[in-house]
Design a protein around this motif. Structure first.
Motif, PDB file in Angstrom:
ATOM      1  N   HIS A   1       0.822  -1.218   0.000  1.00  0.00           N
ATOM      2  CA  HIS A   1       0.000   0.000   0.000  1.00  0.00           C
ATOM      3  C   HIS A   1       0.854   1.266   0.000  1.00  0.00           C
ATOM      4  O   HIS A   1       0.341   2.355  -0.253  1.00  0.00           O
ATOM      5  CB  HIS A   1      -0.967   0.011   1.182  1.00  0.00           C
ATOM      6  CG  HIS A   1      -0.309  -0.104   2.522  1.00  0.00           C
ATOM      7  ND1 HIS A   1       0.290  -1.271   2.969  1.00  0.00           N
ATOM      8  CD2 HIS A   1      -0.135   0.803   3.510  1.00  0.00           C
ATOM      9  CE1 HIS A   1       0.795  -1.069   4.181  1.00  0.00           C
ATOM     10  NE2 HIS A   1       0.558   0.181   4.526  1.00  0.00           N
ATOM     11  N   PHE A   2       2.167   1.131   0.247  1.00  0.00           N
ATOM     12  CA  PHE A   2       3.075   2.274   0.099  1.00  0.00           C
ATOM     13  C   PHE A   2       3.470   2.360  -1.374  1.00  0.00           C
ATOM     14  O   PHE A   2       4.592   2.039  -1.764  1.00  0.00           O
ATOM     15  CB  PHE A   2       4.311   2.113   0.986  1.00  0.00           C
ATOM     16  CG  PHE A   2       4.044   2.322   2.443  1.00  0.00           C
ATOM     17  CD1 PHE A   2       4.149   3.582   3.006  1.00  0.00           C
ATOM     18  CD2 PHE A   2       3.667   1.260   3.255  1.00  0.00           C
ATOM     19  CE1 PHE A   2       3.896   3.784   4.357  1.00  0.00           C
ATOM     20  CE2 PHE A   2       3.412   1.441   4.599  1.00  0.00           C
ATOM     21  CZ  PHE A   2       3.519   2.716   5.158  1.00  0.00           C
ATOM     22  N   SER A   3       2.545   2.804  -2.180  1.00  0.00           N
ATOM     23  CA  SER A   3       2.727   2.811  -3.626  1.00  0.00           C
ATOM     24  C   SER A   3       2.757   4.236  -4.165  1.00  0.00           C
ATOM     25  O   SER A   3       2.323   5.187  -3.498  1.00  0.00           O
ATOM     26  CB  SER A   3       1.590   2.047  -4.310  1.00  0.00           C
ATOM     27  OG  SER A   3       0.356   2.709  -4.107  1.00  0.00           O
ATOM     28  N   ARG A   4       3.245   4.369  -5.388  1.00  0.00           N
ATOM     29  CA  ARG A   4       3.268   5.682  -6.019  1.00  0.00           C
ATOM     30  C   ARG A   4       1.864   6.210  -6.224  1.00  0.00           C
ATOM     31  O   ARG A   4       1.617   7.417  -6.070  1.00  0.00           O
ATOM     32  CB  ARG A   4       4.007   5.613  -7.358  1.00  0.00           C
ATOM     33  CG  ARG A   4       4.242   6.980  -7.982  1.00  0.00           C
ATOM     34  CD  ARG A   4       5.180   6.894  -9.170  1.00  0.00           C
ATOM     35  NE  ARG A   4       4.600   6.156 -10.275  1.00  0.00           N
ATOM     36  CZ  ARG A   4       5.190   6.027 -11.465  1.00  0.00           C
ATOM     37  NH1 ARG A   4       6.381   6.552 -11.668  1.00  0.00           N
ATOM     38  NH2 ARG A   4       4.613   5.360 -12.436  1.00  0.00           N
ATOM     39  N   ASP A   5       0.914   5.321  -6.540  1.00  0.00           N
ATOM     40  CA  ASP A   5      -0.465   5.754  -6.731  1.00  0.00           C
ATOM     41  C   ASP A   5      -1.049   6.327  -5.439  1.00  0.00           C
ATOM     42  O   ASP A   5      -1.815   7.302  -5.473  1.00  0.00           O
ATOM     43  CB  ASP A   5      -1.329   4.588  -7.210  1.00  0.00           C
ATOM     44  CG  ASP A   5      -1.039   4.201  -8.654  1.00  0.00           C
ATOM     45  OD1 ASP A   5      -0.412   5.017  -9.364  1.00  0.00           O
ATOM     46  OD2 ASP A   5      -1.429   3.097  -9.067  1.00  0.00           O
ATOM     47  N   ALA A   6      -0.697   5.710  -4.301  1.00  0.00           N
ATOM     48  CA  ALA A   6      -1.213   6.195  -3.024  1.00  0.00           C
ATOM     49  C   ALA A   6      -0.741   7.616  -2.748  1.00  0.00           C
ATOM     50  O   ALA A   6      -1.533   8.482  -2.321  1.00  0.00           O
ATOM     51  CB  ALA A   6      -0.775   5.265  -1.895  1.00  0.00           C
ATOM     52  N   PHE A   7       0.522   7.891  -3.007  1.00  0.00           N
ATOM     53  CA  PHE A   7       1.042   9.229  -2.732  1.00  0.00           C
ATOM     54  C   PHE A   7       0.616  10.224  -3.813  1.00  0.00           C
ATOM     55  O   PHE A   7       0.454  11.414  -3.522  1.00  0.00           O
ATOM     56  CB  PHE A   7       2.564   9.172  -2.576  1.00  0.00           C
ATOM     57  CG  PHE A   7       2.980   8.536  -1.286  1.00  0.00           C
ATOM     58  CD1 PHE A   7       3.092   9.287  -0.128  1.00  0.00           C
ATOM     59  CD2 PHE A   7       3.209   7.172  -1.213  1.00  0.00           C
ATOM     60  CE1 PHE A   7       3.433   8.699   1.074  1.00  0.00           C
ATOM     61  CE2 PHE A   7       3.553   6.566  -0.017  1.00  0.00           C
ATOM     62  CZ  PHE A   7       3.669   7.326   1.135  1.00  0.00           C
TER      63      PHE A   7
END
Length: 213
Positions: free
Chosen positions: A78-84
């Protein structure tokens, strides 16, 4: 694209997880639930401040005292580029892209490191409030506020002219190439275009002279 550095691989980021520290360029964060809106708003403030500082890193998995944070999650996907990207798009303007790098420490544990780029020709501002607390005050980030890194270190709103000066200077430098290109176009000598009517008369004269010859 999300990168991964393996244990033992030399990287400019391995020191961030082998020797964690907080500086104006680096913000340490404990494990957070990225689906929590309050956590998102608080991260947006740090991301904006690091961008307005000229870029930096968010390093997850460590406490403020540089110790390893407890309750490590088993899944880090869940620590993804999409999340940020979602956090940036929701709370900040102009939008920009953060990179997520999974960095392996000498302990073989992997930590998410978020690369925050520098602002461009425009400083980064909050465009939305974070969730309201019980008193109706926004938590984490406040719309219309410009955040910077300050000694402590901390991410906090700009409160004085002296805090604007380095930010404005970086904005001007960032836009320097565009400014120089505009100036070059403005001072470049212009060649007069060929007038279509004159070109037609010249072609007619050529044809007639050729026929006479």
């Amino acid at each position: 694209m999300t990168e991964t550095t393996l244990a033992g691989e030399r990287s400019d980021l391995t020191d961030l997880v082998d020797y964690p520290r907080e500086t104006l360029d680096i913000e340490l964060k404990e494990w957070v639930d990225l689906k929590d809106r309050v956590a998102q708003a608080k991260l947006a403030k740090h991301i904006a401040a690091l961008a307005n500082h000229g870029g930096g890193y968010l390093v997850f998995g460590f406490c403020d005292d540089q110790s390893v944070a407890p309750t490590r999650p088993s899944d880090l996907t869940h620590f993804s580029r999409d999340a940020f990207s979602g956090i940036v798009k929701r709370y900040l303007t102009p939008t920009f892209q953060c990179d997520v790098v999974m960095v392996a420490a000498n302990s073989n544990l992997v930590y998410p490191v978020i690369r925050v780029p520098s602002h461009g020709a425009t400083p980064i501002a909050a465009k939305a409030d974070g969730p309201s607390d019980a008193k109706g005050h926004p938590q984490g980030v406040k719309s219309g506020t410009y955040y910077v890194r300050k000694p402590g270190p901390e991410s906090a709103p700009i409160t004085g002219v002296e805090e604007w000066q380095p930010l404005i200077r970086r904005c001007v430098i960032s836009d320097r190439d565009n400014l120089l290109a505009d100036i070059a176009r403005a001072i470049q000598p212009r060649s007069d275009p060929v007038v279509p009517a004159a070109e037609a008369r010249l072609e007619s004269w050529h044809d007639e002279s050729s026929a006479r010859w």
